[in-house]
Design a protein around this motif. Structure first.
Motif, PDB file in Angstrom:
ATOM      1  N   LEU A  13     -11.256  64.899 -25.401  1.00 34.07           N
ATOM      2  CA  LEU A  13     -10.148  64.425 -24.583  1.00 34.07           C
ATOM      3  C   LEU A  13      -9.681  63.011 -24.949  1.00 34.07           C
ATOM      4  O   LEU A  13      -8.592  62.585 -24.539  1.00 34.07           O
ATOM      5  CB  LEU A  13     -10.528  64.464 -23.103  1.00 34.07           C
ATOM      6  CG  LEU A  13     -10.744  65.856 -22.501  1.00 34.07           C
ATOM      7  CD1 LEU A  13     -11.282  65.727 -21.089  1.00 34.07           C
ATOM      8  CD2 LEU A  13      -9.448  66.656 -22.526  1.00 34.07           C
ATOM      9  N   THR A  14     -10.521  62.271 -25.662  1.00 37.57           N
ATOM     10  CA  THR A  14     -10.180  60.868 -25.972  1.00 37.57           C
ATOM     11  C   THR A  14      -8.873  60.722 -26.773  1.00 37.57           C
ATOM     12  O   THR A  14      -8.031  59.862 -26.432  1.00 37.57           O
ATOM     13  CB  THR A  14     -11.342  60.213 -26.712  1.00 37.57           C
ATOM     14  OG1 THR A  14     -12.490  60.235 -25.870  1.00 37.57           O
ATOM     15  CG2 THR A  14     -11.009  58.772 -27.086  1.00 37.57           C
ATOM     16  N   PRO A  15      -8.637  61.523 -27.859  1.00 36.57           N
ATOM     17  CA  PRO A  15      -7.355  61.345 -28.587  1.00 36.57           C
ATOM     18  C   PRO A  15      -6.125  61.604 -27.701  1.00 36.57           C
ATOM     19  O   PRO A  15      -5.125  60.869 -27.791  1.00 36.57           O
ATOM     20  CB  PRO A  15      -7.456  62.380 -29.703  1.00 36.57           C
ATOM     21  CG  PRO A  15      -8.907  62.582 -29.899  1.00 36.57           C
ATOM     22  CD  PRO A  15      -9.490  62.491 -28.532  1.00 36.57           C
ATOM     23  N   ALA A  16      -6.172  62.627 -26.873  1.00 35.62           N
ATOM     24  CA  ALA A  16      -5.026  62.915 -26.006  1.00 35.62           C
ATOM     25  C   ALA A  16      -4.850  61.857 -24.932  1.00 35.62           C
ATOM     26  O   ALA A  16      -3.719  61.532 -24.497  1.00 35.62           O
ATOM     27  CB  ALA A  16      -5.202  64.288 -25.359  1.00 35.62           C
ATOM     28  N   ALA A  17      -5.948  61.251 -24.493  1.00 38.75           N
ATOM     29  CA  ALA A  17      -5.890  60.247 -23.431  1.00 38.75           C
ATOM     30  C   ALA A  17      -5.315  58.933 -23.909  1.00 38.75           C
ATOM     31  O   ALA A  17      -5.021  58.043 -23.110  1.00 38.75           O
ATOM     32  CB  ALA A  17      -7.271  60.041 -22.851  1.00 38.75           C
ATOM     33  N   ALA A  18      -5.194  58.782 -25.280  1.00 35.42           N
ATOM     34  CA  ALA A  18      -4.625  57.537 -25.799  1.00 35.42           C
ATOM     35  C   ALA A  18      -3.178  57.371 -25.344  1.00 35.42           C
ATOM     36  O   ALA A  18      -2.694  56.250 -25.196  1.00 35.42           O
ATOM     37  CB  ALA A  18      -4.710  57.541 -27.320  1.00 35.42           C
ATOM     38  N   SER A  19      -2.439  58.469 -25.155  1.00 40.09           N
ATOM     39  CA  SER A  19      -1.032  58.417 -24.722  1.00 40.09           C
ATOM     40  C   SER A  19      -0.897  58.430 -23.219  1.00 40.09           C
ATOM     41  O   SER A  19       0.154  58.126 -22.674  1.00 40.09           O
ATOM     42  CB  SER A  19      -0.258  59.604 -25.303  1.00 40.09           C
ATOM     43  OG  SER A  19      -0.345  59.595 -26.716  1.00 40.09           O
ATOM     44  N   LYS A  44      -6.853  58.738 -19.416  1.00 39.34           N
ATOM     45  CA  LYS A  44      -7.943  58.034 -20.092  1.00 39.34           C
ATOM     46  C   LYS A  44      -8.886  57.393 -19.077  1.00 39.34           C
ATOM     47  O   LYS A  44     -10.113  57.460 -19.211  1.00 39.34           O
ATOM     48  CB  LYS A  44      -7.353  56.985 -21.021  1.00 39.34           C
ATOM     49  CG  LYS A  44      -8.401  56.196 -21.791  1.00 39.34           C
ATOM     50  CD  LYS A  44      -7.738  55.174 -22.696  1.00 39.34           C
ATOM     51  CE  LYS A  44      -8.770  54.360 -23.448  1.00 39.34           C
ATOM     52  NZ  LYS A  44      -8.148  53.342 -24.340  1.00 39.34           N
ATOM     53  N   ASP A  45      -8.246  56.727 -18.082  1.00 43.86           N
ATOM     54  CA  ASP A  45      -9.103  56.100 -17.059  1.00 43.86           C
ATOM     55  C   ASP A  45      -9.949  57.126 -16.309  1.00 43.86           C
ATOM     56  O   ASP A  45     -11.130  56.905 -15.995  1.00 43.86           O
ATOM     57  CB  ASP A  45      -8.225  55.318 -16.081  1.00 43.86           C
ATOM     58  CG  ASP A  45      -7.535  54.117 -16.743  1.00 43.86           C
ATOM     59  OD1 ASP A  45      -6.511  53.675 -16.210  1.00 43.86           O
ATOM     60  OD2 ASP A  45      -8.068  53.666 -17.789  1.00 43.86           O
ATOM     61  N   ILE A  69     -15.102  59.798 -15.318  1.00 43.45           N
ATOM     62  CA  ILE A  69     -15.954  61.006 -15.322  1.00 43.45           C
ATOM     63  C   ILE A  69     -17.149  60.822 -16.252  1.00 43.45           C
ATOM     64  O   ILE A  69     -18.282  61.202 -15.926  1.00 43.45           O
ATOM     65  CB  ILE A  69     -15.117  62.226 -15.745  1.00 43.45           C
ATOM     66  CG1 ILE A  69     -14.063  62.533 -14.676  1.00 43.45           C
ATOM     67  CG2 ILE A  69     -16.026  63.439 -15.977  1.00 43.45           C
ATOM     68  CD1 ILE A  69     -13.091  63.639 -15.066  1.00 43.45           C
ATOM     69  N   GLU A  70     -16.861  60.226 -17.423  1.00 45.39           N
ATOM     70  CA  GLU A  70     -17.950  60.018 -18.375  1.00 45.39           C
ATOM     71  C   GLU A  70     -19.020  59.076 -17.818  1.00 45.39           C
ATOM     72  O   GLU A  70     -20.229  59.346 -17.923  1.00 45.39           O
ATOM     73  CB  GLU A  70     -17.396  59.448 -19.677  1.00 45.39           C
ATOM     74  CG  GLU A  70     -18.462  59.244 -20.747  1.00 45.39           C
ATOM     75  CD  GLU A  70     -17.867  58.687 -22.030  1.00 45.39           C
ATOM     76  OE1 GLU A  70     -18.645  58.471 -22.978  1.00 45.39           O
ATOM     77  OE2 GLU A  70     -16.648  58.461 -22.080  1.00 45.39           O
ATOM     78  N   LEU A  71     -18.534  57.969 -17.219  1.00 46.23           N
ATOM     79  CA  LEU A  71     -19.486  57.023 -16.643  1.00 46.23           C
ATOM     80  C   LEU A  71     -20.274  57.652 -15.494  1.00 46.23           C
ATOM     81  O   LEU A  71     -21.483  57.431 -15.353  1.00 46.23           O
ATOM     82  CB  LEU A  71     -18.736  55.769 -16.158  1.00 46.23           C
ATOM     83  CG  LEU A  71     -18.148  54.877 -17.257  1.00 46.23           C
ATOM     84  CD1 LEU A  71     -17.306  53.758 -16.630  1.00 46.23           C
ATOM     85  CD2 LEU A  71     -19.257  54.305 -18.129  1.00 46.23           C
ATOM     86  N   GLU A  72     -19.565  58.404 -14.665  1.00 44.93           N
ATOM     87  CA  GLU A  72     -20.239  59.049 -13.552  1.00 44.93           C
ATOM     88  C   GLU A  72     -21.281  60.057 -14.043  1.00 44.93           C
ATOM     89  O   GLU A  72     -22.407  60.133 -13.522  1.00 44.93           O
ATOM     90  CB  GLU A  72     -19.215  59.738 -12.657  1.00 44.93           C
ATOM     91  CG  GLU A  72     -19.856  60.393 -11.419  1.00 44.93           C
ATOM     92  CD  GLU A  72     -18.830  61.087 -10.558  1.00 44.93           C
ATOM     93  OE1 GLU A  72     -17.636  61.053 -10.912  1.00 44.93           O
ATOM     94  OE2 GLU A  72     -19.244  61.676  -9.532  1.00 44.93           O
ATOM     95  N   ALA A  73     -20.863  60.848 -15.053  1.00 39.79           N
ATOM     96  CA  ALA A  73     -21.792  61.836 -15.611  1.00 39.79           C
ATOM     97  C   ALA A  73     -22.994  61.158 -16.250  1.00 39.79           C
ATOM     98  O   ALA A  73     -24.145  61.597 -16.108  1.00 39.79           O
ATOM     99  CB  ALA A  73     -21.080  62.716 -16.634  1.00 39.79           C
ATOM    100  N   HIS A  74     -22.711  60.047 -16.945  1.00 37.72           N
ATOM    101  CA  HIS A  74     -23.814  59.322 -17.582  1.00 37.72           C
ATOM    102  C   HIS A  74     -24.762  58.744 -16.535  1.00 37.72           C
ATOM    103  O   HIS A  74     -25.994  58.792 -16.679  1.00 37.72           O
ATOM    104  CB  HIS A  74     -23.245  58.203 -18.463  1.00 37.72           C
ATOM    105  CG  HIS A  74     -24.308  57.466 -19.221  1.00 37.72           C
ATOM    106  ND1 HIS A  74     -25.041  58.049 -20.233  1.00 37.72           N
ATOM    107  CD2 HIS A  74     -24.759  56.181 -19.104  1.00 37.72           C
ATOM    108  CE1 HIS A  74     -25.902  57.177 -20.722  1.00 37.72           C
ATOM    109  NE2 HIS A  74     -25.745  56.009 -20.053  1.00 37.72           N
ATOM    110  N   GLY A  75     -24.156  58.178 -15.473  1.00 38.94           N
ATOM    111  CA  GLY A  75     -24.995  57.639 -14.409  1.00 38.94           C
ATOM    112  C   GLY A  75     -25.826  58.713 -13.735  1.00 38.94           C
ATOM    113  O   GLY A  75     -27.018  58.522 -13.446  1.00 38.94           O
ATOM    114  N   ARG A  76     -25.195  59.853 -13.481  1.00 43.16           N
ATOM    115  CA  ARG A  76     -25.938  60.961 -12.872  1.00 43.16           C
ATOM    116  C   ARG A  76     -27.044  61.445 -13.801  1.00 43.16           C
ATOM    117  O   ARG A  76     -28.168  61.747 -13.356  1.00 43.16           O
ATOM    118  CB  ARG A  76     -24.986  62.106 -12.546  1.00 43.16           C
ATOM    119  CG  ARG A  76     -24.038  61.825 -11.387  1.00 43.16           C
ATOM    120  CD  ARG A  76     -23.108  63.007 -11.182  1.00 43.16           C
ATOM    121  NE  ARG A  76     -23.874  64.219 -10.906  1.00 43.16           N
ATOM    122  CZ  ARG A  76     -23.323  65.448 -10.858  1.00 43.16           C
ATOM    123  NH1 ARG A  76     -22.016  65.595 -11.092  1.00 43.16           N
ATOM    124  NH2 ARG A  76     -24.070  66.481 -10.580  1.00 43.16           N
TER     125      ARG A  76
END
Length: 226
Positions: free
Chosen positions: A109-115, A120-121, A126-133
């Motif tokens: 999802l990162t390339p598409a989130a660049a636009s 992106k946020d 989600i990534e931070l939350e998943a990592h924290g979990r």
């Protein structure tokens, strides 16, 4: 009994005085009866000691059986703990796979989130939350694994100590019982030899009595001259 003790006083008209012979026979019979009674008491005490040793050995065997059952129970409990630990490890691996999957999705999802800054946020959140979990779940799983490992080590130490005490008690009991049985066997052998000796003495006494009462009486000693 020597030859001097077998010489009786002679009667006035030949032969031995009857009272001397009767007194000698009564004394011999009484002494033999006392010896037989003493030997019987020793035999009863030996039998009693043997019975007590056998009873104690039986009690120790029951105690050993109880400890073996406890050992089996602890082994089953340890197996259950190992199964729980294996299950926790499997859950940890599954969570790690989920984290890896989420990471791959974030990377896609990162390339598409660049636009799209909002996307992106959101993706970063989600990534931070998943990592924290994932970290929280991993830390909890590690804590559970450490706790379970410590409990298993403690139980294993107790089990090993109990087995060592059991082995030492059993060795001491076997050694004591063996010594008691050896002592009883030696006592019984001594008693058997005593009975053999008494049988020989009684046989010799019987032969002496038969000789005294038979047709071939010994020549009376001459009367002392006044």
């Amino acid at each position: 009994m020597n030859e001097t003790e077998l010489q009786f006083r002679t009667a006035a008209f030949g032969g031995f005085q009857k009272q001397d012979v009767l007194t000698y026979l009564e004394t011999s019979a009484r002494e033999q009866a006392e010896k037989l009674s003493a030997l019987q008491r020793e035999l009863e005490e030996a039998k009693k000691g043997k019975a007590e040793a056998e009873e104690k050995a039986s009690a120790e065997e029951k105690r050993l059986s109880t400890l073996e059952e406890e050992n089996k129970r602890l082994a089953a409990d340890l197996a259950d703990r190992e199964a729980s630990l294996s299950k926790l490890s499997a859950e940890r691996a599954d969570l790690a796979a989920q984290v890896a999957g989420l990471t791959q999705e974030v990377k896609k999802l990162t390339p598409a989130a660049a636009s799209y800054e909002a996307i992106k946020d959101r993706t970063a959140g989600i990534e931070l939350e998943a990592h924290g979990r994932a970290q929280a779940i991993e830390q909890e799983a590690q804590a559970k694994v450490k706790k379970t490992k410590a409990e298993m080590e403690c139980w294993f130490g107790k089990l090993q100590s109990a087995y060592s005490r059991l082995r030492a008690d059993l060795d001491a009991t076997i050694t004591h019982a063996s010594g008691e049985l050896d002592r009883v066997n030696q006592s019984l052998e001594g008693i058997s030899r005593e009975f053999d000796a008494h049988d020989a003495a009684l046989k010799a006494l019987q032969e002496t009595v038969e000789t005294l009462s038979g047709p071939k009486a010994p020549q009376p000693l001459p009367l002392e001259e006044k």
